[in-house]
Design a protein around this motif. Structure first.
Motif, mmCIF file in Angstrom:
data_model
loop_
_atom_site.group_PDB
_atom_site.id
_atom_site.type_symbol
_atom_site.label_atom_id
_atom_site.label_comp_id
_atom_site.label_asym_id
_atom_site.label_seq_id
_atom_site.Cartn_x
_atom_site.Cartn_y
_atom_site.Cartn_z
ATOM 1 N N ALA A 152 4.099 32.191 -62.944
ATOM 2 C CA ALA A 152 3.745 33.476 -62.361
ATOM 3 C C ALA A 152 5.000 34.314 -62.129
ATOM 4 N N ALA A 153 4.894 35.610 -62.375
ATOM 5 C CA ALA A 153 5.999 36.518 -62.061
ATOM 6 C C ALA A 153 6.187 36.585 -60.548
ATOM 7 N N ARG A 154 7.405 36.840 -60.126
ATOM 8 C CA ARG A 154 7.758 36.838 -58.702
ATOM 9 C C ARG A 154 8.055 38.251 -58.211
ATOM 10 N N GLU A 155 7.821 38.448 -56.942
ATOM 11 C CA GLU A 155 8.009 39.773 -56.354
ATOM 12 C C GLU A 155 9.441 40.274 -56.554
ATOM 13 N N GLU A 156 10.420 39.379 -56.436
ATOM 14 C CA GLU A 156 11.819 39.816 -56.572
ATOM 15 C C GLU A 156 12.166 40.225 -57.997
ATOM 16 N N GLU A 157 11.259 39.982 -58.942
ATOM 17 C CA GLU A 157 11.489 40.378 -60.332
ATOM 18 C C GLU A 157 10.816 41.705 -60.670
ATOM 19 N N ALA A 158 10.216 42.355 -59.676
ATOM 20 C CA ALA A 158 9.415 43.551 -59.944
ATOM 21 C C ALA A 158 10.221 44.655 -60.617
ATOM 22 N N ARG A 184 3.775 45.744 -59.800
ATOM 23 C CA ARG A 184 3.669 45.148 -58.467
ATOM 24 C C ARG A 184 2.237 44.713 -58.171
ATOM 25 N N GLY A 185 1.265 45.510 -58.640
ATOM 26 C CA GLY A 185 -0.131 45.129 -58.449
ATOM 27 C C GLY A 185 -0.473 43.866 -59.223
ATOM 28 N N GLN A 186 0.045 43.752 -60.463
ATOM 29 C CA GLN A 186 -0.208 42.552 -61.255
ATOM 30 C C GLN A 186 0.450 41.327 -60.627
ATOM 31 N N ILE A 187 1.658 41.490 -60.113
ATOM 32 C CA ILE A 187 2.324 40.361 -59.457
ATOM 33 C C ILE A 187 1.527 39.916 -58.236
ATOM 34 N N ALA A 188 1.104 40.878 -57.419
ATOM 35 C CA ALA A 188 0.350 40.545 -56.209
ATOM 36 C C ALA A 188 -0.964 39.849 -56.544
ATOM 37 N N GLY A 189 -1.569 40.233 -57.670
ATOM 38 C CA GLY A 189 -2.853 39.655 -58.044
ATOM 39 C C GLY A 189 -2.743 38.418 -58.912
ATOM 40 N N LEU A 191 -1.544 38.318 -61.916
ATOM 41 C CA LEU A 191 -1.966 38.734 -63.254
ATOM 42 C C LEU A 191 -0.802 39.029 -64.188
ATOM 43 N N LEU A 192 0.420 38.756 -63.740
ATOM 44 C CA LEU A 192 1.599 38.945 -64.588
ATOM 45 C C LEU A 192 2.317 37.602 -64.684
ATOM 46 N N ARG A 193 2.466 37.108 -65.917
ATOM 47 C CA ARG A 193 3.122 35.826 -66.131
ATOM 48 C C ARG A 193 4.387 36.020 -66.964
ATOM 49 N N ALA A 194 5.345 35.145 -66.713
ATOM 50 C CA ALA A 194 6.619 35.169 -67.429
ATOM 51 C C ALA A 194 6.807 33.846 -68.158
ATOM 52 N N TRP A 195 7.504 33.902 -69.300
ATOM 53 C CA TRP A 195 7.943 32.670 -69.956
ATOM 54 C C TRP A 195 9.399 32.458 -69.561
ATOM 55 N N GLU A 196 9.678 31.295 -69.003
ATOM 56 C CA GLU A 196 11.010 30.988 -68.490
ATOM 57 C C GLU A 196 11.705 29.996 -69.408
ATOM 58 N N LEU A 197 12.940 30.285 -69.742
ATOM 59 C CA LEU A 197 13.763 29.425 -70.591
ATOM 60 C C LEU A 197 15.123 29.264 -69.922
ATOM 61 N N LEU A 205 3.765 38.787 -69.859
ATOM 62 C CA LEU A 205 2.441 39.217 -70.287
ATOM 63 C C LEU A 205 1.638 39.565 -69.045
ATOM 64 N N GLY A 206 1.133 40.807 -69.014
ATOM 65 C CA GLY A 206 0.278 41.238 -67.914
ATOM 66 C C GLY A 206 -1.150 41.394 -68.383
ATOM 67 N N ARG A 207 -2.065 41.425 -67.444
ATOM 68 C CA ARG A 207 -3.481 41.605 -67.767
ATOM 69 C C ARG A 207 -4.179 42.229 -66.574
ATOM 70 N N THR A 208 -5.374 42.737 -66.817
ATOM 71 C CA THR A 208 -6.207 43.219 -65.736
ATOM 72 C C THR A 208 -7.066 42.074 -65.230
ATOM 73 N N ALA A 209 -7.641 42.256 -64.067
ATOM 74 C CA ALA A 209 -8.716 41.374 -63.644
ATOM 75 C C ALA A 209 -9.906 41.620 -64.568
ATOM 76 N N ALA A 210 -10.790 40.651 -64.677
ATOM 77 C CA ALA A 210 -11.967 40.816 -65.521
ATOM 78 C C ALA A 210 -12.887 41.880 -64.934
#
Length: 282
Positions: A152-158, A184-189, A191-197, A205-210
Motif C-alpha cells: 500500500a502507498a503511504r501518506e508520507e509518499e503523497a 491522498r484520497g486513494q492512499i486514505a482509501g 486504493l493506491l499501491r506501489a511496487w517496492e524494489l 497503480l491507483g484505482r477507484t472504489a467499485a
C-alpha cells in the motif's frame, strides 16, 4: 428533445441514477461523480446535472445525461447525436461559461458543434482517449513476476506520488491540486499501491472504489529508470486478478496514441470499448 438541468443531486439520482448505472463502463466517470457527490462540501460550485429526454418515447424517455462543475469539462454519457446537439444548444444558452466537453466520440462532437452555434464561439478538438475494459479472465501469458513486492502507498509518499500522477497525466490538463487530492484520497482509501524494489517505490497503480460493479484504474506509472522492468504490469495483474475474483469489471481510460499503456493493458486481456473525444471551447 427536452433538456432538464438541476443542482439537486438527490433528485437527479432518484430520477436518472438507474439509467446511468445501466451502462457502468461507458458511464464510469459519471457514476464516480454521483458516488462522491454526497461528500462534497455544501459550498459552490455545485454540480449541474442535465438529462435529455425524448418525449416521443413511451418506454425509455431518458436518452442521455451530462454533468458540469466549474472549472471542469462537461462530462457526457453516450447519447444520440440529436440529443447531444439539443444539450449543447441548451447549455450554450445558459449562464455557465463552459471550458469544454468530454464524452463518447459522436456525442461530444455533436454537443460541441451545437454549443458553438449557440454561442458564436469556436471549439477545437483536443484529446482523444480509448476506454479499455476487462470483463473476462486475466491473461498472464506466463511472464515471471519481477523482483520486489507490492504494498500500500503511504501518506508520507503523497507528494512524490502526486508528481508521478502528474507525469502520467501529461497533457490532460490535470492541476497539481486535483492530482494531490486524488492521490491522498486513494492512499486514505487503500486504493493506491506501489511496487517496492530494494526498499524504494518504482511504480504505482491507483484505482477507484467499485461503483456499479466497475473499477477504473489510474494513475499507472513507472519511474523512468525502472521502466521495462515489468513492475507496473505486475501491479495491474495483481489488482486485476483480485477485481475479477470479486466479480467486478476493470477499466481504464488512456490517451489515444499512448501505445505503451494500451499494450500493457492489452497484454492482460483488456479490450477497447470505444473512444472518448475532448473538445475545448475558446
Amino acid at each position: 428533445m427536452f433538456v432538464k438541468t438541476t443542482r439537486n443531486t438527490e433528485e437527479f439520482i432518484s430520477e436518472t441514477g438507474g439509467w446511468i448505472a445501466g451502462n457502468p463502463v461507458e458511464n464510469s466517470i459519471l457514476l464516480t461523480m454521483l458516488a462522491g457527490a454526497k461528500f462534497r462540501p455544501p459550498t459552490p460550485p455545485p454540480i449541474a446535472w442535465s438529462r435529455v429526454e425524448d418525449p416521443a418515447s413511451d418506454t425509455a424517455p431518458v436518452v442521455g445525461v451530462a454533468a458540469f462543475t466549474a472549472p471542469h469539462l462537461v462530462v457526457l454519457s453516450g447519447m444520440p447525436a440529436a440529443a447531444a446537439a439539443a444539450l449543447g444548444a441548451e447549455l450554450g444558452a445558459g449562464p455557465d461559461l463552459l471550458p469544454g466537453v468530454i464524452g463518447p466520440d459522436a456525442a461530444a462532437a455533436a454537443f460541441a458543434a451545437a454549443w458553438s452555434e449557440a454561442t458564436g464561439r469556436p471549439t477545437r478538438a483536443d484529446r482523444r482517449e480509448r476506454m479499455l475494459c476487462l470483463d473476462g479472465a486475466v491473461t498472464t501469458d506466463g511472464r515471471p513476476t519481477p523482483d520486489g513486492q507490492s504494498r500500500a502507498a503511504r501518506e508520507e509518499e503523497a507528494e512524490l506520488f502526486t508528481d508521478w500522477c502528474l507525469e502520467a497525466a501529461h497533457g490532460a490538463g490535470l492541476s497539481r491540486e486535483m492530482a494531490s487530492r486524488s492521490v491522498r484520497g486513494q492512499i486514505a482509501g487503500g486504493l493506491l499501491r506501489a511496487w517496492e524494489l530494494d526498499g524504494e517505490p518504482v511504480a504505482i497503480l491507483g484505482r477507484t472504489a467499485a461503483v456499479a460493479g466497475v473499477v477504473r484504474y489510474g494513475p499507472i506509472y513507472s519511474r523512468p529508470d525502472a521502466r521495462r522492468g515489468g513492475y507496473a504490469r505486475a501491479l495491474l495483474a495483481e489488482s486485476s486478478t483480485e477485481v475479477r475474483a470479486e466479480g467486478l469489471v476493470g477499466m481504464a481510460v488512456t490517451a489515444e496514441g499512448n501505445d505503451g499503456v494500451q499494450a500493457l493493458f492489452g497484454s492482460l486481456g483488456y479490450r477497447s470499448r470505444g473512444g472518448l473525444s475532448e473538445f475545448r471551447f475558446d
